[in-house]
Enzyme design. Structure first.
Site, PDB file in Angstrom:
ATOM      1  N   GLY A  42       0.023   7.395   6.248  1.00  0.00           N
ATOM      2  CA  GLY A  42       1.233   6.578   6.417  1.00  0.00           C
ATOM      3  C   GLY A  42       1.955   6.439   5.077  1.00  0.00           C
ATOM      4  CG  HIS A  43       0.193   4.210   1.801  1.00  0.00           C
ATOM      5  ND1 HIS A  43      -1.117   3.987   2.162  1.00  0.00           N
ATOM      6  CD2 HIS A  43       0.743   2.987   1.641  1.00  0.00           C
ATOM      7  CE1 HIS A  43      -1.343   2.693   2.208  1.00  0.00           C
ATOM      8  NE2 HIS A  43      -0.233   2.057   1.904  1.00  0.00           N
ATOM      9  N   GLY A 155       6.794   0.794   5.439  1.00  0.00           N
ATOM     10  CA  GLY A 155       6.361   1.207   6.774  1.00  0.00           C
ATOM     11  C   GLY A 155       6.679   0.125   7.802  1.00  0.00           C
ATOM     12  CE  LYS A 157      -0.370  -1.387   8.757  1.00  0.00           C
ATOM     13  NZ  LYS A 157      -0.578  -2.849   8.604  1.00  0.00           N
TER      14      LYS A 157
END
Ligand code: PAF
Length: 288
Positions: A42-43, A155, A157
């Site tokens: 994700g990063h 992100g 999230k």
């Protein structure tokens, strides 16, 4: 890859690059990806997007103490700096890494400023992690002053954090564009998170209930009332004693206020926070 551990050397290096570009008549674009390390795909997707859109990319790796409301959580937060650096180097050697110690960021005053995020900070995470967003606002304001990025990448999230960061820069007139990037998921649907590293294999599998519930809610959103959807999710979690639901909410995507009924022309998102043992995970999904 150049690693800076102090803001002095980092700002000097960035000013040099900016001035050289200015002399050549160019507008130098700095992309910034703030992280707390324990990097995952994700990063890396944020870093790749930043590389596409900027002349240089700065990645910070800093576990920010002021955003933890629980000292045990801060202590146990995964720290894998060597692995992080090799993952970043695997993308490109052209990155600038900022890897400061607490003193470089806070000096002797390891404390948060208090922010008014126009109510966004009182919803969901704000109710369960007191002072968390003040800590995030404090560290990001410091980072933005040091890096002076053109764009900064976050992100989805942490969707509430993303909305709060947009508010932080708007209210404080910080000249940076905030870019939200999609959630990356594991094969079982679990949102990628640094905290996943603390899950046992069994917990990792059980945690897919978060994604399954969000997906079910998205599928049933048009045909069910919000009250019914709340009930369905509560029941799903009651059936699994290894995972404790902290909250499930359907909220207005812009205000983050809990939705009790659906209104026209409003975007909704479902949000979950749940514990597997000591590990707290969050996730969210757009519904319409
Ligand atoms: O999302 C995170 O990892 C952190 O909250 C951030 C944005 C790096 C600030 O410490």
């Amino acid at each position: 890859m150049v690693i800076h551990t102090t803001k002095e050397t980092l700002t000097q290096a960035l000013s040099l690059k900016r001035n050289n570009a200015r002399k050549a008549g160019k507008n130098y674009k700095i992309g910034f990806v703030p992280t707390m390390g324990a990097l995952h795909e994700g990063h890396l997707s944020l870093v790749l997007k930043a590389l596409e859109e900027n002349d240089v990319v700065v990645v910070s790796i800093f576990v920010n103490p002021t955003q933890f409301n629980n000292s045990n959580d801060l202590e146990k937060y995964p720290r894998t700096p060597e692995k992080d650096l090799s993952l970043l180097e695997g993308i490109t050697k052209d990155l600038i890494i900022y890897l400061p110690q607490v003193f470089d960021i806070y000096g002797d005053d390891v404390a948060s400023k208090q922010y008014d995020f126009e109510g966004l900070e009182f919803e969901m995470e704000g109710k369960h992690r007191k002072g968390h967003f003040d800590g995030v606002g404090t560290v990001l304001t410091k980072f933005f002053q040091i890096v002076e990025p053109t764009k900064a990448y976050f992100g989805e999230k942490d969707f509430q954090q993303l909305q709060i960061v947009k508010k932080l820069v708007a209210v404080n007139k910080i000249p940076v564009e905030i870019v939200g990037c999609p959630i990356l998921r594991e094969e079982n649907g679990l949102a990628m998170s640094s905290r996943n590293a603390r899950l046992t294999k069994q917990q990792f599998e059980e945690a897919s209930l978060i994604y399954k519930s969000l997906t079910e809610v998205r599928e049933k959103f048009d045909s069910h009332s919000i009250a019914d959807l709340n009930k369905i999710v509560a029941e799903r979690f009651l059936q699994n004693e290894d995972i404790q639901l902290e909250y499930f909410e359907i909220a207005n995507e812009d205000t983050l206020k809990t939705a009790l009924e659906k209104a026209n022309a409003t975007k909704y998102r479902a949000f979950i926070a749940a514990f597997l043992g000591e590990v707290r995970l969050i996730d969210n999904m757009p519904l319409n």
